[in-house]
Design an enzyme around this catalytic site. Structure first.
Site, PDB file in Angstrom:
ATOM      1  N   GLU A 141       0.838  -1.187   0.000  1.00  0.00           N
ATOM      2  CA  GLU A 141       0.000   0.000   0.000  1.00  0.00           C
ATOM      3  C   GLU A 141       0.880   1.245   0.000  1.00  0.00           C
ATOM      4  O   GLU A 141       1.901   1.275   0.683  1.00  0.00           O
ATOM      5  CB  GLU A 141      -0.914  -0.015   1.227  1.00  0.00           C
ATOM      6  CG  GLU A 141      -1.740  -1.297   1.303  1.00  0.00           C
ATOM      7  CD  GLU A 141      -2.392  -1.534   2.657  1.00  0.00           C
ATOM      8  OE1 GLU A 141      -2.624  -0.544   3.390  1.00  0.00           O
ATOM      9  OE2 GLU A 141      -2.664  -2.706   2.985  1.00  0.00           O
TER      10      GLU A 141
ATOM     11  N   GLU B 189      -9.725   5.703   2.728  1.00  0.00           N
ATOM     12  CA  GLU B 189     -10.079   4.894   3.883  1.00  0.00           C
ATOM     13  C   GLU B 189      -9.953   5.763   5.128  1.00  0.00           C
ATOM     14  O   GLU B 189      -9.061   6.610   5.218  1.00  0.00           O
ATOM     15  CB  GLU B 189      -9.138   3.695   3.994  1.00  0.00           C
ATOM     16  CG  GLU B 189      -9.352   2.832   5.235  1.00  0.00           C
ATOM     17  CD  GLU B 189      -8.301   1.741   5.383  1.00  0.00           C
ATOM     18  OE1 GLU B 189      -8.328   1.026   6.409  1.00  0.00           O
ATOM     19  OE2 GLU B 189      -7.443   1.611   4.489  1.00  0.00           O
TER      20      GLU B 189
END
Length: 400
Positions: free
Chosen positions: A203, A314
């Protein structure tokens, strides 16, 4: 006043003694546990914070240590420790072109090096880790499960093929976050599943989080795991994993400039791809700037390829009184559009031949678990390619 019979008095003192002993025992256990935890943290700090050749004090409060390349945390890994690595640059994907508007993509993106500071040749910059950083990071890692309670998303994703990299342009914001929560915009390169505990994930993007309470600016970050966030992986260089190669940009440090509502937009060009020569997963930003790589040996499924790529935002929601006020992206809903809502544009993937292609809008799926709090809208245009607007304010009349 009535006297207490002696037998009852004895029972009373026995119960009292047991009660006091139990409290003292628990206090001693807690104190021992805290001492053990403190000892473990100190030992971990000694491993992470290597002896610097040079130290740079950033105007934003960060401390950057320039450590010898082979002394950085990644080389504490047994599989890398004894390797005499001759660093060769990766093969750039065929079709990769420098974006014309990566306005935040040069080597002055981080304040510590904007004045011209850089680490000497043969060394790399590592953000110094403190005890508080580790404590906050351990709390976050325990919750960074990708699908766990408290996590909310507005993402676009593709699946069903073999992928060898992802690239996109993300505009940079500094969303307001509650103390114990984070807000991010990132790429996920994934293999395996969370349910089977074999999820491999790389990520990268920007994040505002509670690891660095002293400075809530967005920070360039990377993260990895190979067992669905259970026991492996970490942010940036908080554990052995990511190999830093750049002298002027480092994972974990704050990035600027930041986009403004209805004003100028600043872009972070992010690409993660598997080098066909070394098979390591490289991270680049901006106009072809290599930051470093995650060794292929860290992974199981990603040792071969990815089977899903995700793009988007997120947040964490741990509010006990209604929904959190932590914002995602710009803090505005996607229908507000350009210069107001946050966006990802030029969504690309890398195939098995190391070729870069646009992801067709027809193949993009979306996942939003709280659309009244944060949402996403996917589009295609000649200038933005496959792109989407995303985000939201969190708590609002429709998201109480």
């Amino acid at each position: 006043m009535m006297a207490i019979p002696s037998i009852h008095m004895s029972m009373f003192f026995l119960v009292l003694l047991f009660f006091v002993t139990s409290i003292l025992s628990r206090a001693i256990e807690n104190q021992t546990s805290e001492l053990d935890k403190s000892s473990r943290i100190r030992a971990q700090l000694e491993k992470i914070n290597k002896p610097p050749i040079k130290t740079i004090n950033s105007p934003d409060g960060d401390i950057i240590d320039c450590v010898l390349f082979h002394d950085q945390p990644a080389f504490d890994l047994p599989e890398l420790k004894d390797q005499n690595i001759t660093l060769e640059p990766p093969e750039w994907p065929v079709g990769y072109n420098i974006s014309e508007d990566t306005s935040a993509g040069d080597e002055n993106i981080q304040l510590w090096s904007a004045s011209g500071e850089e680490c000497p040749n043969g060394t790399v910059p590592i953000l110094r880790t403190t005890e508080q950083h580790l404590l906050r990071a351990s709390n976050m890692i325990g919750r960074k499960d990708g699908v766990g309670s408290g996590h909310e998303y507005a993402i676009a994703y593709v699946t069903g093929e073999q992928y060898f990299g992802a690239r996109t342009d993300i505009n940079i914001w500094d969303p307001i976050t509650n103390r114990d929560e984070f807000s991010l915009a990132q790429i996920w390169v994934l293999s395996g599943t969370y349910e089977n505990k074999n999820l491999n994930s790389i990520e990268a993007g920007w994040q505002v989080n509670n690891i660095y309470l002293e400075n809530k600016d967005p920070r360039l970050f990377g993260y990895w795991t190979r067992d669905a966030y259970q026991t492996t992986g970490c942010y940036n260089t908080l554990c052995p994993g990511f190999v830093q190669v750049n002298k002027r940009i480092t994972l974990g440090a704050a990035i600027k400039p930041i986009s403004s509502y209805n004003g100028k937009q600043f872009i972070l060009n992010v690409m993660v791809w598997k080098d066909p020569k070394s098979e390591n997963w490289w991270l680049s930003i901006g106009s072809g700037i290599l930051i470093g790589y995650w060794p292929s040996s860290l992974f199981t499924g990603l040792k071969s390829h990815a089977d899903m790529m995700q793009f988007g935002g997120e947040i964490e929601n741990f509010s006990q009184q209604g929904h959190t006020t932590t914002k995602m992206g710009s803090g505005h809903f996607p229908e507000e559009g350009f210069k107001k809502a946050a966006y990802f544009k030029n969504l690309n993937f890398v195939n098995s031949l190391n070729q870069l292609f646009t992801i067709p809008v027809s193949k993009l799926q979306k996942y939003v678990n709280r659309p009244n709090c944060y949402d996403i809208r996917i589009f295609f245009s000649k200038y933005f390619g496959s792109h989407f607007y995303y985000g939201g304010p969190g708590k609002n009349p429709k998201c109480p």
